[in-house]
Design an enzyme around this catalytic site. Structure first.
Site, PDB file in Angstrom:
ATOM      1  N   LYS A  35      13.364  -4.960   9.965  1.00 38.46           N
ATOM      2  CA  LYS A  35      13.879  -3.627   9.636  1.00 38.46           C
ATOM      3  C   LYS A  35      13.285  -3.191   8.306  1.00 38.46           C
ATOM      4  O   LYS A  35      13.322  -3.944   7.327  1.00 38.46           O
ATOM      5  CB  LYS A  35      15.412  -3.663   9.527  1.00 38.46           C
ATOM      6  CG  LYS A  35      16.064  -2.291   9.637  1.00 38.46           C
ATOM      7  CD  LYS A  35      16.035  -1.800  11.069  1.00 38.46           C
ATOM      8  CE  LYS A  35      17.025  -0.672  11.299  1.00 38.46           C
ATOM      9  NZ  LYS A  35      17.024  -0.238  12.715  1.00 38.46           N
ATOM     10  N   THR A  80      17.249  -5.911  14.628  1.00 42.18           N
ATOM     11  CA  THR A  80      16.926  -5.282  13.349  1.00 42.18           C
ATOM     12  C   THR A  80      18.125  -4.508  12.802  1.00 42.18           C
ATOM     13  O   THR A  80      18.275  -4.370  11.585  1.00 42.18           O
ATOM     14  CB  THR A  80      15.719  -4.343  13.483  1.00 42.18           C
ATOM     15  OG1 THR A  80      16.029  -3.274  14.383  1.00 42.18           O
ATOM     16  CG2 THR A  80      14.501  -5.104  13.994  1.00 42.18           C
ATOM     17  N   ASN A 296     -10.387   4.524 -11.473  1.00 41.78           N
ATOM     18  CA  ASN A 296     -10.843   5.347 -12.591  1.00 41.78           C
ATOM     19  C   ASN A 296     -10.728   6.819 -12.207  1.00 41.78           C
ATOM     20  O   ASN A 296     -11.543   7.337 -11.449  1.00 41.78           O
ATOM     21  CB  ASN A 296     -12.283   4.984 -12.948  1.00 41.78           C
ATOM     22  CG  ASN A 296     -12.686   5.492 -14.313  1.00 41.78           C
ATOM     23  OD1 ASN A 296     -11.915   6.177 -14.976  1.00 41.78           O
ATOM     24  ND2 ASN A 296     -13.884   5.151 -14.738  1.00 41.78           N
ATOM     25  N   HIS A 298     -11.316  10.420 -12.813  1.00 45.75           N
ATOM     26  CA  HIS A 298     -12.328  11.073 -13.633  1.00 45.75           C
ATOM     27  C   HIS A 298     -11.885  12.452 -14.126  1.00 45.75           C
ATOM     28  O   HIS A 298     -11.221  13.207 -13.417  1.00 45.75           O
ATOM     29  CB  HIS A 298     -13.625  11.229 -12.840  1.00 45.75           C
ATOM     30  CG  HIS A 298     -14.186   9.932 -12.352  1.00 45.75           C
ATOM     31  ND1 HIS A 298     -14.606   8.930 -13.205  1.00 45.75           N
ATOM     32  CD2 HIS A 298     -14.402   9.456 -11.098  1.00 45.75           C
ATOM     33  CE1 HIS A 298     -15.058   7.911 -12.498  1.00 45.75           C
ATOM     34  NE2 HIS A 298     -14.929   8.202 -11.217  1.00 45.75           N
TER      35      HIS A 298
END
Length: 342
Positions: A35, A80, A296, A298
């Site tokens: 679940k 679940t 990174n 930019h």
């Protein structure tokens, strides 16, 4: 995942030697079920000062038997929905001190309660609630207190007993994996979504110069990234998980930003990343391995040269934020002779 079965079930032999021989050609090499996205809020109401933990929990089980897959026999399946109920009931019974401790409680419960469960994987994400602070002086509108005061009061700044503010600076998550045949408790904690930026003290020069290169040496550039960092514990008994998480976050920020007045030089994203990982292992002996990813983000200088009549001179103030494409830098630093699940 397939829109239609590759062959109709009626065309397959369901029994007999031929069917058994066909089944022996294949084996289930990975499986599991559970679940996900179970949202739970726990309030500690002991005394006038309340504390809260709001989590999103996923519980996954791996059973010894394959009969639920191969025969459609559900006799070993812990539904679940039952797993969802377990999250709420154990939160009521034990409280929630930290994501890691609650995940360990859940994982141990499933292994101890159901002998036919081979492995449990619990994933927890914590919502970033922080205790609200208020300026209790009469100078409303003339100043404010940041919501990271560490003491009950700080001059005119006072922490609220039962009010909180959502501060999504970074998200806390963890993964706990327990296997019945392995006494080791795998506990991995993490930070994600920690977005930081500095306007100077970052460079990138002397990299490979060949026919594919167009980027000039960057002697002073904007450095911005969204940090994701995870670390695995070799010792889960002596560690304060909440303190360790704050420590790692502080280490990452300090190695990125440096001294508040002068900063810290960053010759590359790689170097900044490595310094952070090394300090995590230096400061937290319970951590065996740390992994970081720093994309990174930019910010390119807007070219004002064609517009000198309108805005004469060089431009070092206006930039174009560019999310895609972006560089991605990552590394994993481990204590020697130790293995991890990262």
């Amino acid at each position: 995942m397939f829109a239609t079965p590759l062959r109709q079930l009626s065309s397959l032999k369901r029994s007999g030697i031929a069917g058994q021989e066909q089944a022996q050609l294949y084996e289930i090499t990975n499986k599991g079920y559970g679940k996900d996205a179970v949202k739970v809020m726990h309030i500690n109401r002991k005394g006038p000062v309340h504390s809260i933990q709001e989590l999103e929990v996923g519980t996954h089980l791996k059973l010894y038997s394959n009969k639920d897959y191969m025969l459609g026999n559900n006799s070993d399946v812990v539904a679940t929905d039952s797993q969802k109920n377990t999250v709420y009931l154990l939160a009521k019974k034990h409280g929630i001190e930290s994501p890691e401790k609650f995940a360990l409680i859940l994982a141990k419960h499933f292994l101890s309660t159901y002998a036919h469960v081979e492995e449990v994987h619990v994933h927890v994400e914590a919502y970033p609630w922080q205790r609200m602070t208020q300026d209790v002086s009469d100078n409303i509108g003339k100043g404010y207190c940041e919501n990271n005061c560490n003491s009950r009061s700080n001059g005119n700044c006072q922490l609220h007993n039962h009010a909180f503010i959502f501060t999504p600076t970074a998200h806390d998550y963890c993964d706990v994996i327990l296997t019945r045949q392995d006494p080791k408790q795998t506990v991995i904690s993490g930070i994600k979504g920690l977005r930081v930026l500095k306007t100077t003290q970052s460079s990138f020069v002397n990299f490979v110069d060949d026919e594919f290169r167009t980027l000039a040496d960057q002697y002073d550039r904007i450095f911005s990234t969204v940090v994701e960092c995870s670390w695995e514990y070799s010792d889960t008994e002596s560690v304060n998980f909440l303190h360790a998480w704050e420590t790692v976050k502080d280490i990452v920020v300090r190695n990125f930003a440096g001294d508040p007045s002068v900063g810290i030089p960053s010759p590359s994203v790689q170097h900044t990343l490595y310094l952070s990982e090394k300090q995590v292992l230096d400061v937290l002996p319970q951590v065996s391995v740390v992994s970081m990813t720093m994309p990174n983000k930019h910010y390119f200088n807007f070219d004002t040269k064609p517009f000198q009549q309108l805005v004469p001179g060089e431009n070092n103030e206006v930039f174009i934020p560019t999310d895609k494409p972006h560089g991605t830098i990552y590394a994993q630093l481990s204590r020697k002779s130790l293995k991890s699940h990262l």
